[in-house]
Write an enzyme that holds these catalytic residues in place. Structure first.
Site, short mmCIF file in Angstrom:
data_model
loop_
_atom_site.label_atom_id
_atom_site.label_comp_id
_atom_site.label_asym_id
_atom_site.label_seq_id
_atom_site.Cartn_x
_atom_site.Cartn_y
_atom_site.Cartn_z
N SER A 1 0.82 -1.20 0.00
CA SER A 1 0.00 0.00 0.00
C SER A 1 0.86 1.26 0.00
O SER A 1 1.64 1.49 -0.93
CB SER A 1 -0.97 -0.05 1.19
OG SER A 1 -2.01 0.88 1.05
N HIS B 1 -7.65 -5.77 0.21
CA HIS B 1 -6.45 -4.98 0.49
C HIS B 1 -5.57 -5.71 1.50
O HIS B 1 -5.56 -5.38 2.69
CB HIS B 1 -6.88 -3.61 1.03
CG HIS B 1 -5.79 -2.59 1.05
ND1 HIS B 1 -5.20 -2.10 -0.09
CD2 HIS B 1 -5.18 -1.96 2.09
CE1 HIS B 1 -4.30 -1.21 0.23
NE2 HIS B 1 -4.25 -1.12 1.55
N ASP C 1 -10.08 -5.03 -3.98
CA ASP C 1 -9.46 -3.97 -3.18
C ASP C 1 -10.20 -2.65 -3.39
O ASP C 1 -10.24 -2.13 -4.51
CB ASP C 1 -7.99 -3.82 -3.58
CG ASP C 1 -7.20 -2.96 -2.61
OD1 ASP C 1 -7.81 -2.12 -1.93
OD2 ASP C 1 -5.97 -3.14 -2.55
#
Length: 280
Positions: A137, A231, A203
């Site tokens: 991320s 995610h 996600d």
């Protein structure tokens, strides 16, 4: 957080956690990947971002799981940059770049706890070349930003590869206020860096178009790997093996085969998906 020193390593791979995570959380969430990488002969070093997030920087407690984080009271949440007005515009990553530089040259490791004292890496481990980055991320975005000019930025050997889970390219337009970082994405003419972009089809924190933003400017040296979850870093054998095999491959990137008939490879992946679907 470091791996066991019961073997001789041929290089290091740095793990960069996501927004609202820290090194220990990321260590726990990448156990299967780490064990396989250690078997390849690499030391896995987990680093903490220097920015400590305040309550006003955090999403609501119910949303922390979306970021692969924890809602425990004693967790110190960190980031590679602090969002201004909940956006990624006008951000500052200077402290993150400097902290990575201190780690590389001085072996300084930031502790999870904001009140803790930095530790020093073992001298033998400090001599190991850094061959790759694994980011998740926001950590993947930071890794993607410094990857091309890693040798130049940190006065060290260039990277061989980066693996970006749910990563994205920072908007570096003048309007965004991040234009000072635009040149970081320029690839040196002699670059041999390889990219693996991994993202989840469900996600909702980093949508597919954002995950592809960095891939689109590195297509000639990138591979894509999709997983059917949200995610998080997929921990199933199917996806771990593909990533490990990719690390071992040489030369130009090769297409990774998606096994559509086997979206979920084992019970660990199934449980992880069930835990994340609806939250992410």
């Amino acid at each position: 957080m470091t791996t066991s020193k019961q073997q001789t390593y041929k290089g290091k791979i740095l793990f960069l956690h996501g927004y609202t995570q820290n090194a220990s959380l990321f260590y726990a969430k990448t156990s299967a990947l780490r064990k396989k990488i250690i078997k390849l002969g690499y030391k896995c070093q987990y680093l903490n971002a220097p920015y400590v997030l305040t309550p006003s920087d955090l999403p609501t407690t119910d949303s922390l799981s979306k970021f692969g984080s924890s809602d425990q009271d004693d967790v110190t949440y960190r980031g590679w940059w602090v969002k201004l007005g909940k956006t990624n515009d006008g951000i500052n990553m200077d402290d993150s770049i400097e902290s990575l530089k201190r780690y590389i040259h001085q072996g300084e490791i930031i502790p999870d706890d904001e009140n803790g004292e930095p530790s020093k890496e073992d001298e033998e481990d400090k001599k190991l070349p850094i061959v790759g980055l694994v980011g998740f991320s926001q950590g993947a975005s930071f890794a993607g930003l410094v990857a091309e000019k890693f040798g130049e930025l940190f006065d060290t050997t260039p990277l061989k590869f980066v693996i970006l889970y749910s990563g994205f390219k920072l908007n570096t337009s003048k309007k965004s206020g991040n234009d000072k970082y635009d040149a970081y994405y320029e690839s040196p003419s002699d670059s041999k860096l390889r990219y693996l972009h991994v993202y989840g089809e469900l996600d909702t924190v980093v949508a597919e178009d954002r995950s592809l933003s960095l891939y689109n400017i590195t297509k000639d040296k990138s591979d894509l790997l999709k997983h059917p979850g949200g995610h998080f870093v997929p921990n199933s054998k199917l996806y771990i093996d593909q990533v490990v095999n990719w690390i071992q491959s040489d030369g130009k990137p090769k297409e990774l085969k998606q096994k559509e008939e086997k979206k979920v490879d084992d019970i660990d992946s199934l449980l992880e998906m069930m835990d994340n679907i609806g939250k992410a």
